[in-house]
Scaffold this motif. Structure first.
Motif, PDB file in Angstrom:
ATOM      1  N   MET A   1       0.839  -1.196   0.000  1.00  0.00           N
ATOM      2  CA  MET A   1       0.000   0.000   0.000  1.00  0.00           C
ATOM      3  C   MET A   1       0.878   1.251   0.000  1.00  0.00           C
ATOM      4  N   THR A   2       0.416   2.259  -0.703  1.00  0.00           N
ATOM      5  CA  THR A   2       1.166   3.519  -0.785  1.00  0.00           C
ATOM      6  C   THR A   2       0.258   4.684  -0.435  1.00  0.00           C
ATOM      7  N   ASN A   3       0.727   5.554   0.431  1.00  0.00           N
ATOM      8  CA  ASN A   3      -0.021   6.755   0.797  1.00  0.00           C
ATOM      9  C   ASN A   3       0.140   7.815  -0.279  1.00  0.00           C
ATOM     10  N   ILE A   4      -0.967   8.360  -0.725  1.00  0.00           N
ATOM     11  CA  ILE A   4      -0.941   9.419  -1.732  1.00  0.00           C
ATOM     12  C   ILE A   4      -1.716  10.616  -1.171  1.00  0.00           C
ATOM     13  N   LYS A   5      -1.134  11.786  -1.363  1.00  0.00           N
ATOM     14  CA  LYS A   5      -1.765  13.010  -0.842  1.00  0.00           C
ATOM     15  C   LYS A   5      -1.631  14.131  -1.859  1.00  0.00           C
ATOM     16  N   MET A   6      -2.740  14.828  -2.100  1.00  0.00           N
ATOM     17  CA  MET A   6      -2.763  16.016  -2.952  1.00  0.00           C
ATOM     18  C   MET A   6      -3.097  17.233  -2.092  1.00  0.00           C
ATOM     19  N   GLU A   7      -2.195  18.188  -2.019  1.00  0.00           N
ATOM     20  CA  GLU A   7      -2.404  19.377  -1.201  1.00  0.00           C
ATOM     21  C   GLU A   7      -2.796  20.572  -2.066  1.00  0.00           C
ATOM     22  N   PHE A   8      -3.854  21.280  -1.639  1.00  0.00           N
ATOM     23  CA  PHE A   8      -4.321  22.490  -2.305  1.00  0.00           C
ATOM     24  C   PHE A   8      -4.148  23.652  -1.319  1.00  0.00           C
ATOM     25  N   PRO A   9      -3.144  24.516  -1.527  1.00  0.00           N
ATOM     26  CA  PRO A   9      -2.837  25.562  -0.540  1.00  0.00           C
ATOM     27  C   PRO A   9      -3.631  26.852  -0.737  1.00  0.00           C
ATOM     28  N   PHE A  10      -4.035  27.447   0.388  1.00  0.00           N
ATOM     29  CA  PHE A  10      -4.722  28.738   0.426  1.00  0.00           C
ATOM     30  C   PHE A  10      -3.932  29.674   1.338  1.00  0.00           C
ATOM     31  N   THR A  11      -3.976  30.971   1.024  1.00  0.00           N
ATOM     32  CA  THR A  11      -3.317  31.966   1.865  1.00  0.00           C
ATOM     33  C   THR A  11      -4.271  33.115   2.148  1.00  0.00           C
ATOM     34  N   PHE A  12      -4.390  33.468   3.427  1.00  0.00           N
ATOM     35  CA  PHE A  12      -5.236  34.586   3.858  1.00  0.00           C
ATOM     36  C   PHE A  12      -4.368  35.629   4.545  1.00  0.00           C
ATOM     37  N   TYR A  13      -4.622  36.897   4.231  1.00  0.00           N
ATOM     38  CA  TYR A  13      -3.813  37.975   4.798  1.00  0.00           C
ATOM     39  C   TYR A  13      -4.557  38.795   5.841  1.00  0.00           C
ATOM     40  N   GLY A  14      -5.781  38.474   6.110  1.00  0.00           N
ATOM     41  CA  GLY A  14      -6.546  39.172   7.135  1.00  0.00           C
ATOM     42  C   GLY A  14      -7.274  38.172   8.015  1.00  0.00           C
ATOM     43  N   GLU A  15      -7.291  38.398   9.313  1.00  0.00           N
ATOM     44  CA  GLU A  15      -7.901  37.436  10.228  1.00  0.00           C
ATOM     45  C   GLU A  15      -9.399  37.315   9.989  1.00  0.00           C
ATOM     46  N   ASP A  16     -10.060  38.422   9.665  1.00  0.00           N
ATOM     47  CA  ASP A  16     -11.503  38.368   9.420  1.00  0.00           C
ATOM     48  C   ASP A  16     -11.823  37.467   8.234  1.00  0.00           C
ATOM     49  N   ASP A  17     -11.055  37.643   7.130  1.00  0.00           N
ATOM     50  CA  ASP A  17     -11.253  36.797   5.948  1.00  0.00           C
ATOM     51  C   ASP A  17     -10.978  35.335   6.273  1.00  0.00           C
ATOM     52  N   PHE A  18      -9.907  35.127   7.038  1.00  0.00           N
ATOM     53  CA  PHE A  18      -9.546  33.755   7.409  1.00  0.00           C
ATOM     54  C   PHE A  18     -10.660  33.093   8.210  1.00  0.00           C
ATOM     55  N   GLN A  19     -11.138  33.774   9.249  1.00  0.00           N
ATOM     56  CA  GLN A  19     -12.158  33.194  10.114  1.00  0.00           C
ATOM     57  C   GLN A  19     -13.441  32.904   9.339  1.00  0.00           C
ATOM     58  N   LYS A  20     -13.797  33.807   8.427  1.00  0.00           N
ATOM     59  CA  LYS A  20     -15.015  33.622   7.634  1.00  0.00           C
ATOM     60  C   LYS A  20     -14.871  32.440   6.677  1.00  0.00           C
ATOM     61  N   CYS A  21     -13.746  32.398   5.972  1.00  0.00           N
ATOM     62  CA  CYS A  21     -13.582  31.391   4.919  1.00  0.00           C
ATOM     63  C   CYS A  21     -13.266  30.014   5.467  1.00  0.00           C
ATOM     64  N   ILE A  22     -12.510  29.933   6.563  1.00  0.00           N
ATOM     65  CA  ILE A  22     -12.158  28.610   7.081  1.00  0.00           C
ATOM     66  C   ILE A  22     -13.405  27.873   7.542  1.00  0.00           C
ATOM     67  N   LYS A  23     -14.388  28.588   8.054  1.00  0.00           N
ATOM     68  CA  LYS A  23     -15.642  27.943   8.455  1.00  0.00           C
ATOM     69  C   LYS A  23     -16.367  27.375   7.244  1.00  0.00           C
ATOM     70  N   ILE A  24     -16.377  28.144   6.159  1.00  0.00           N
ATOM     71  CA  ILE A  24     -17.040  27.681   4.938  1.00  0.00           C
ATOM     72  C   ILE A  24     -16.310  26.472   4.368  1.00  0.00           C
ATOM     73  N   ILE A  25     -14.979  26.544   4.326  1.00  0.00           N
ATOM     74  CA  ILE A  25     -14.177  25.442   3.788  1.00  0.00           C
ATOM     75  C   ILE A  25     -14.368  24.182   4.629  1.00  0.00           C
ATOM     76  N   GLU A  26     -14.330  24.327   5.952  1.00  0.00           N
ATOM     77  CA  GLU A  26     -14.493  23.161   6.823  1.00  0.00           C
ATOM     78  C   GLU A  26     -15.893  22.574   6.711  1.00  0.00           C
ATOM     79  N   ASN A  27     -16.904  23.422   6.670  1.00  0.00           N
ATOM     80  CA  ASN A  27     -18.279  22.927   6.551  1.00  0.00           C
ATOM     81  C   ASN A  27     -18.493  22.165   5.254  1.00  0.00           C
ATOM     82  N   GLU A  28     -17.826  22.625   4.185  1.00  0.00           N
ATOM     83  CA  GLU A  28     -18.034  22.028   2.864  1.00  0.00           C
ATOM     84  C   GLU A  28     -17.168  20.797   2.629  1.00  0.00           C
ATOM     85  N   MET A  29     -15.961  20.780   3.204  1.00  0.00           N
ATOM     86  CA  MET A  29     -15.005  19.754   2.779  1.00  0.00           C
ATOM     87  C   MET A  29     -14.503  18.820   3.866  1.00  0.00           C
TER      88      MET A  29
END
Length: 359
Positions: A1-29
Motif C-alpha cells: 500500500m502507498t499513501n498518496i496526498k494532494m495538497e491544495f494551498p490557500f493563503t489569507f492575509y486578514g484574520e476576518d477573511d480567514f475566520q469567515k472562509c475557514i468555516k465555509i471550507i471546513e463545513n463544505e469539505m
C-alpha cells in the motif's frame, strides 16, 4: 500500500477573511470523501484540513516611503514615530492546506521509477536475471500516465471547489502539491487565479447560485473528462480551463466560444441570439453590453485589432472596454456553468413564445 496526498494551498492575509472562509471550507469539505481512478485502480480519498498562522514580513511600499522621508527629514518626530510603529508592527498571514489523502493498493518507488499493484505479477531479482527480463519487469514504469491522471483529477477537484465556493477565489493559489509516502512527487500550477480575484470586484455580481463541493464534483465526474469517466468535456468547460491559463485578449476570444455554445444554438444570427438569451437568463445584463462584447471579439477574430503582445492593448490604447468585456464574459460563463450544475443539466433550452393578434 502507498499513501498518496494532494495538497491544495490557500493563503489569507486578514484574520476576518480567514475566520469567515475557514468555516465555509471546513463545513463544505471536512467530511468529504471521493473516489479517483489511477491507472484503472480505485483510490478512495478523504479530506484533511490544516491551518497555520505565520508571521510575515512587514516590508511594504508605505514603509519604504516613510524611510525615504525620514532620510530627508531626520528631525521630523512625526515621520520617525510613524516609521518606528510601522517597522515594529507584527503582521501575520494564515496558511490553509486542503489535502486529499488516500491509500493506493500498490507499491510505488519514486527513486526506482516503478509501480506494482497488489493484483499484478511480481518478479524476484533472481527471476529477472535468470529469464533476462527487462529491469521494469518488477513493475510498470512510473510514467506520464500516472502523473497526468493525478493532475487531471486534481484540476477537477480544484474546479469543484472554485465553482461551489467563490469565497476561495481570493485565497487559493491555483497549485497542487502531490506526495507519495510523504515525499513530494511534484508541484504543479493548475491555473492562474487572477481572473477569479478580479471577478470578486465585478459591478454585475450575478453569482447567486448555491452549490456544494460534492455537487460540483459529481457533476464534473458525470459530464467532463476530469474524472477519466468520459473522453471529452463540454466545450464551455474546456474553454474555461484554457481561459484561466491565458492572457486577457485570449480570455475574450475563448469565453465567447463558451458563451456561443451555451447561448447561441443556431449558426445564424449569433450576435442577436447572445443578446437575447444572455439577457433572458441574466436580466441585470443589458443587451447593449453583450453586443459590445461580441463586437470586441469580432475585431480580434477578424484581424481588425491586432492581437497584442505582453498583455498590452496596443490598438485600444487606454480604452478599458476590453477588460470590462473580458470580465463580463467570464462572469457569465462561470455563473452559467454553476446554474447547469444546480439543475443537473449540460445545456440551456430557450423556448420562443409565438404571439399573434388582429388588426
Amino acid at each position: 500500500m502507498t499513501n498518496i496526498k494532494m495538497e491544495f494551498p490557500f493563503t489569507f492575509y486578514g484574520e476576518d477573511d480567514f475566520q469567515k472562509c475557514i468555516k465555509i471550507i471546513e463545513n463544505e469539505m471536512k467530511e468529504l470523501s471521493i473516489q479517483w481512478t489511477v491507472l484503472e485502480h480505485i483510490l478512495n480519498l478523504k479530506v484533511d484540513i490544516a491551518t497555520e498562522k505565520v508571521k510575515k514580513s512587514n516590508e511594504s511600499r508605505y514603509l519604504s516611503d516613510l524611510e525615504e522621508y525620514l532620510n530627508l527629514y531626520p528631525d521630523n518626530t512625526n515621520i520617525r514615530e510613524k516609521y518606528e510603529n510601522k517597522r515594529n508592527e507584527v503582521l501575520y498571514r494564515w496558511e490553509v492546506v486542503v489535502a486529499l489523502c488516500g491509500q493506493l493498493g500498490a507499491e510505488i518507488s519514486i527513486d526506482d521509477n516503478y509501480i506494482i499493484f497488489d493484483d499484478e505479477k511480481k518478479y524476484s531479482l533472481e527471476e529477472i536475471i535468470e529469464n533476462d527480463l527487462p529491469y521494469f519487469a518488477v513493475g510498470n514504469p512510473l510514467d506520464d500516465d500516472f502523473y497526468d491522471q493525478l493532475k487531471q483529477q486534481s484540476l477537477g477537484f480544484a474546479f469543484a471547489f472554485i465553482l461551489a465556493l467563490k469565497e476561495t477565489w481570493q485565497s487559493y493559489n491555483g497549485c497542487v502539491n502531490i506526495y507519495i509516502d510523504d515525499i513530494k512527487y511534484v508541484s504543479h500550477r493548475l491555473f492562474e487565479t487572477y481572473y477569479l480575484k478580479e471577478l470578486l470586484r465585478s459591478k454585475h455580481q450575478i453569482f447567486h447560485t448555491k452549490l456544494t463541493v460534492l455537487q460540483c464534483w459529481e457533476w464534473l465526474c458525470n459530464n467532463t473528462s476530469f474524472a477519466l469517466k468520459k473522453k471529452r468535456s463540454p466545450v464551455y468547460i474546456s474553454v474555461l480551463t484554457y481561459i484561466l491559463n491565458r492572457e486577457d485578449y485570449e480570455a475574450i476570444l475563448y469565453a465567447n466560444i463558451g458563451l456561443e455554445k451555451l447561448f447561441a444554438p443556431h449558426p445564424k444570427g449569433v450576435n442577436i441570439q447572445l443578446q437575447e438569451n444572455i439577457s433572458t437568463v441574466f436580466p441585470t445584463i443589458k443587451q447593449e453590453e453583450i453586443k459590445k462584447i461580441y463586437n470586441i471579439r469580432s475585431k480580434f477574430a477578424h484581424g481588425e485589432t491586432l492581437i497584442p503582445i505582453l498583455n498590452s492593448f496596443l490598438e485600444l490604447g487606454e480604452d478599458k472596454s476590453v477588460y470590462e468585456a473580458e470580465e463580463l464574459c467570464l462572469e457569465v460563463l462561470l455563473e452559467s456553468i454553476r446554474m447547469l450544475i444546480k439543475n443537473n443539466a449540460t445545456e440551456f433550452i430557450f423556448l420562443k413564445e409565438i404571439k399573434f393578434g388582429f388588426k
